[in-house]
Design an enzyme around this catalytic site. Sequence first.
Site, PDB file in Angstrom:
ATOM      1  N   HIS A   1      45.318 114.271  47.155  1.00  0.00           N
ATOM      2  CA  HIS A   1      45.016 113.482  48.349  1.00  0.00           C
ATOM      3  C   HIS A   1      46.031 112.363  48.572  1.00  0.00           C
ATOM      4  CE1 HIS A   1      41.436 115.780  47.646  1.00  0.00           C
ATOM      5  NE2 HIS A   1      40.921 115.414  48.807  1.00  0.00           N
TER       6      HIS A   1
ATOM      7  N   PHE B   1      43.817 106.048  43.620  1.00  0.00           N
ATOM      8  CA  PHE B   1      43.091 105.498  42.467  1.00  0.00           C
ATOM      9  C   PHE B   1      43.874 105.686  41.163  1.00  0.00           C
ATOM     10  CE2 PHE B   1      39.575 107.073  45.373  1.00  0.00           C
ATOM     11  CZ  PHE B   1      39.494 105.873  46.045  1.00  0.00           C
TER      12      PHE B   1
ATOM     13  N   GLU C   1      38.751 104.770  36.678  1.00  0.00           N
ATOM     14  CA  GLU C   1      40.115 105.303  36.632  1.00  0.00           C
ATOM     15  C   GLU C   1      40.965 104.682  35.539  1.00  0.00           C
ATOM     16  OE1 GLU C   1      38.551 104.152  39.355  1.00  0.00           O
ATOM     17  OE2 GLU C   1      38.079 106.073  40.318  1.00  0.00           O
TER      18      GLU C   1
ATOM     19  N   SER D   1      37.096 117.978  44.475  1.00  0.00           N
ATOM     20  CA  SER D   1      38.196 117.703  45.397  1.00  0.00           C
ATOM     21  C   SER D   1      39.563 117.868  44.750  1.00  0.00           C
ATOM     22  CB  SER D   1      38.086 116.266  45.923  1.00  0.00           C
ATOM     23  OG  SER D   1      36.847 116.083  46.569  1.00  0.00           O
TER      24      SER D   1
END
Lengths: 273, 309
Positions: free
Chosen positions: B106, B80, B55, B34
């Site tokens: 995103h 994140f 993360e 992604s």
Amino acid sequence: MEEYANLRSIAARLRRHIISMVAAANSGHPGGSLSAVEILTTLYFKLMKLDVSQPRWNQRDIFVLSKGHASPVYYAALAERGFFSPEELLSFRKINSRLQGHPDRENIPGVDMTTGSLGQGLSAANGMALAAKLDGQEQRWVYVLLGDGELQEGQVWEAVMTAAHYHLDNCIAFVDWNGLQIDGEVSQVMNTSPLKEKFAAFNWHVQEIDGHDFAQIIAAVETAKAAKGRPSAIIARTIKGKGVSFMENQAGWHGRAPGQEQAQQALKELEVE
Amino acid sequence: MAKTATRDAYGKALAQLGAENEQVVVLDADLSGSTKTAAFAKEFPRRFFNLGIAEADLIGTAAGLAAAGKIPFASTFAVFAAGRAYDQIRASVAYPKLNVKIAATHAGLTVGEDGATHQMNEDIALMRALPNMTVVVPADGPEAGAATLAVARHQGPVYLRLGRPAVPDIHGEDYAFDLFKAPVLREGGDVAIFACGYMVHLALEAAAQLEKQGISAAVVNVHTIKPLDKETVLRYARRCGRVIAAEEHSIIGGLGSAIAEVLGEEQPTHMVRIGVRDTFGESGKPAELLEKYGLTAEAIVQAARKLMQ
Ligand SMILES: Cc1ncc(C[n+]2csc(CCOP(=O)(O)OP(=O)(O)O)c2C)c(N)n1
Ligand SMILES: [Mg+2]
């Protein structure tokens, strides 16, 4: 025993610096500094490859003080090792000083990683260990010191996985297993035991030693270096506040400065070594 | 007009960078398909590190790599990176000025169907508040590619904000990107529209509509929110006397706030902010969400007309 007389006298000097610094600042963390004295003494005066005239020498061994609040022992070791003058130690935590409350790699010669927010040091150490591998530096060691309370941070276990997953056998993590954190005993606040089994289950090579015994520290590091393909944990049993009778095993001395009289008494106790 | 997602352009530029510079390494947290770091991973597996769904460790490991002289690009979704790992970014990257490039994809409402948990509308605010951090929000594919190369050359922490959907290519192949200069995409004298990211092409659409209504709107692409190109902002605020800020982000703390801070101190100017109005998003198609939350060319047109009254 005579073999370690030199390390013992350095350790005693570091302890005296810790007391003087924290007393002068009227602030700081004596307990977890005193428990780590032998570990830092052994690393900085026996084991680590360093060049004080080039603190960022690209072949040096690296040390990350993940439990950054133990900055007094770190700064004392760096000063005694020659990265800066021991006289500067008394500026600890004061306005305009380089010696910030927690280690600052930008401004303090010899500091390899900025720390202070617990749980982050092993990730950084892993990054440096990965870089050494990428650069083909097989003989470069990355040491990191974690607190036993610090192990409650989830990020530590993320990084424990990472070190094993990427076979970071150049990464050696000490746990200062003094059994205490701020609010009391680690086992009471949030139990982190059994440590040996946890690290082993995460595919680490694990040893348990007396963290105040130079011979054991040196031997453990040698064993760790020989453990190929796996990162190494050295779980070092220690006494928080070690060397100062009224501070030993007292959670209350985690982050409290001694008063004038207490400091005098502590310094006197530390003279005999 | 051709369309490209900024994350796609990032992935491509990253693979190019990998070939050019041995020091570039890439980290991801189980989202490489992604975030588009997968292309780099395929070509340079030795220099790609998947940290798993972790993360905090992603950012911390990148910090260590940077401390050892590497140029790490760390990618995951914006929520994140900036959200989950904020303290890691603060303590292990920004404070020690480490050369980590956080390329967060995103961002914003256009994530779409995943809904509020995944729609990060507060990241510019969070990252902008950090000392030493540079914050870059590319408007289209060509700019995202150029920005990726530029931030690799820039020494210091960077937050590169990327989007999920394809956006029209505004800039041509010959676009000369300057990290610290906000390009003026359209000249105008009545109202200055400062936009970033997804809103830039909508600002151009709005300006075209406004022209038909006899209102001359300048469009400035403020791709770098921090450090802000104050000179261009002040010049266009003075010239037009009315300003609009448009961003796919909360109206709190983002581009609009950055501009309002400068204007408030140096050139008080009547202003309207277009952005998410202090609310969380929800599931839906990107276009539906932009419509519902007022992030449209039409909303910019209305704002300009209001300012002209
Ligand atoms: C993320 C984070 N949370 C809380 C603190 C505050 N804090 C400083 S030291 C400490 C206790 C540490 O205990 P331990 O790791 O056992 O250290 P030691 O006993 O060796 O001093 C806490 C909670 C911090 N520095 N960072
Ligand atoms: Mg402890």
